[in-house]
Design an enzyme around this catalytic site. Sequence first.
Site, PDB file in Angstrom:
ATOM      1  N   SER A 218     -11.299  -2.088   3.029  1.00  0.00           N
ATOM      2  CA  SER A 218     -10.578  -2.716   4.132  1.00  0.00           C
ATOM      3  C   SER A 218      -9.941  -1.630   4.997  1.00  0.00           C
ATOM      4  O   SER A 218      -9.171  -0.795   4.507  1.00  0.00           O
ATOM      5  CB  SER A 218      -9.502  -3.652   3.575  1.00  0.00           C
ATOM      6  OG  SER A 218      -8.802  -4.281   4.617  1.00  0.00           O
TER       7      SER A 218
ATOM      8  N   GLU B  63      -5.123   0.785   7.028  1.00  0.00           N
ATOM      9  CA  GLU B  63      -4.794   0.731   5.604  1.00  0.00           C
ATOM     10  C   GLU B  63      -5.488   1.879   4.884  1.00  0.00           C
ATOM     11  O   GLU B  63      -4.944   2.462   3.948  1.00  0.00           O
ATOM     12  CB  GLU B  63      -5.251  -0.610   5.031  1.00  0.00           C
ATOM     13  CG  GLU B  63      -5.089  -0.747   3.526  1.00  0.00           C
ATOM     14  CD  GLU B  63      -5.470  -2.140   3.044  1.00  0.00           C
ATOM     15  OE1 GLU B  63      -6.208  -2.224   2.056  1.00  0.00           O
ATOM     16  OE2 GLU B  63      -5.033  -3.124   3.653  1.00  0.00           O
TER      17      GLU B  63
ATOM     18  N   ARG C  72       0.824  -1.221   0.000  1.00  0.00           N
ATOM     19  CA  ARG C  72       0.000   0.000   0.000  1.00  0.00           C
ATOM     20  C   ARG C  72       0.856   1.270   0.000  1.00  0.00           C
ATOM     21  O   ARG C  72       0.486   2.277   0.604  1.00  0.00           O
ATOM     22  CB  ARG C  72      -0.976  -0.002   1.182  1.00  0.00           C
ATOM     23  CG  ARG C  72      -1.917  -1.196   1.216  1.00  0.00           C
ATOM     24  CD  ARG C  72      -2.799  -1.283  -0.028  1.00  0.00           C
ATOM     25  NE  ARG C  72      -3.592  -2.504  -0.011  1.00  0.00           N
ATOM     26  CZ  ARG C  72      -3.249  -3.626  -0.652  1.00  0.00           C
ATOM     27  NH1 ARG C  72      -2.139  -3.677  -1.378  1.00  0.00           N
ATOM     28  NH2 ARG C  72      -4.018  -4.694  -0.593  1.00  0.00           N
TER      29      ARG C  72
END
Length: 300
Positions: free
Chosen positions: A220, A290, A170
């Site tokens: 998420s 995240e 990420r």
Amino acid sequence: MKFPVEKLPNIEFKMDEPLSKYTFTKTGGNADVLAFPKTREELVEIVNTARENDIEITVIGNASNLIIKDGGIRGIVIILPNFHNISVHDNEVTAEAGATIINTTIEAQKAGLTGIEFAAGIPGSVGGAVFMNAGAYGGEIKDVFDSAEVLLPNGQIKTFSHDEMDFYYRHSIIQENGGIVISGTFKLNSGDKEAIQAEMDRVNELRRSKQPLEYPSCGSVFRRPPNHFTGPLIIKAGLQGKIIGGAQVSKKHAGFIVNINHATATDYMNLIHLIQRTIKEKFDVDLHTEVRIIGEDKKL
């Protein structure tokens, strides 16, 4: 200082615009100024004008893995829905930043190109996917990435190669250099169209069966901690279904927080902090977000 929109009369701006209209969570405060450039030249004009006036720039993509706080965003916010072209050349697909990853996978399938099927259900934009090194079902953007055109804060457009992107989980270098992704090119392989479609269908069915797509969410919320899975930890902690304000830990997938009743970004943040505190207390595991969180807290 307010962005001098009067200096750029041909560009579409909205003033004091609610960003909740543009986020997947349906939350978020107002942007002082929201800009919708139609061309690269307009985008460069906005960046140069902001730099000359020392005004902060924030770019949001499809805002599918993003929380904008209830105090909104100062300076100027740029959104790129007009940058949506996708083209195919041999085994490469080039998509502008505002194109969706979903449409990019569809165009790849039409051209008989394989490798990006993992992203068939990711709801983000190409710019956001490159910025975040988006991933799902065993694949990440870095696996198929070839290059990206990036507008740097000094107004110059530079092409970044794969090796220059510093991809990891990420993360990309764009998060650090203040650049704006204009387009991304993905290098794929020739494949069978029916087999590619079958894999895209499989991925999308997995997403539909496991994720709470029926509610607004930010995707998420947490990174996977080492040696653990986030969802089961949240379930063991007794937090699945927990509600704060209008936000709820999804009953379908505990790694998601959904907007079930006019939630605010503050509801989301309070629920995130509760989950983090509880998991730390019960299991001594640190949960890191995240989802990208930006903007200012709402002033009391």
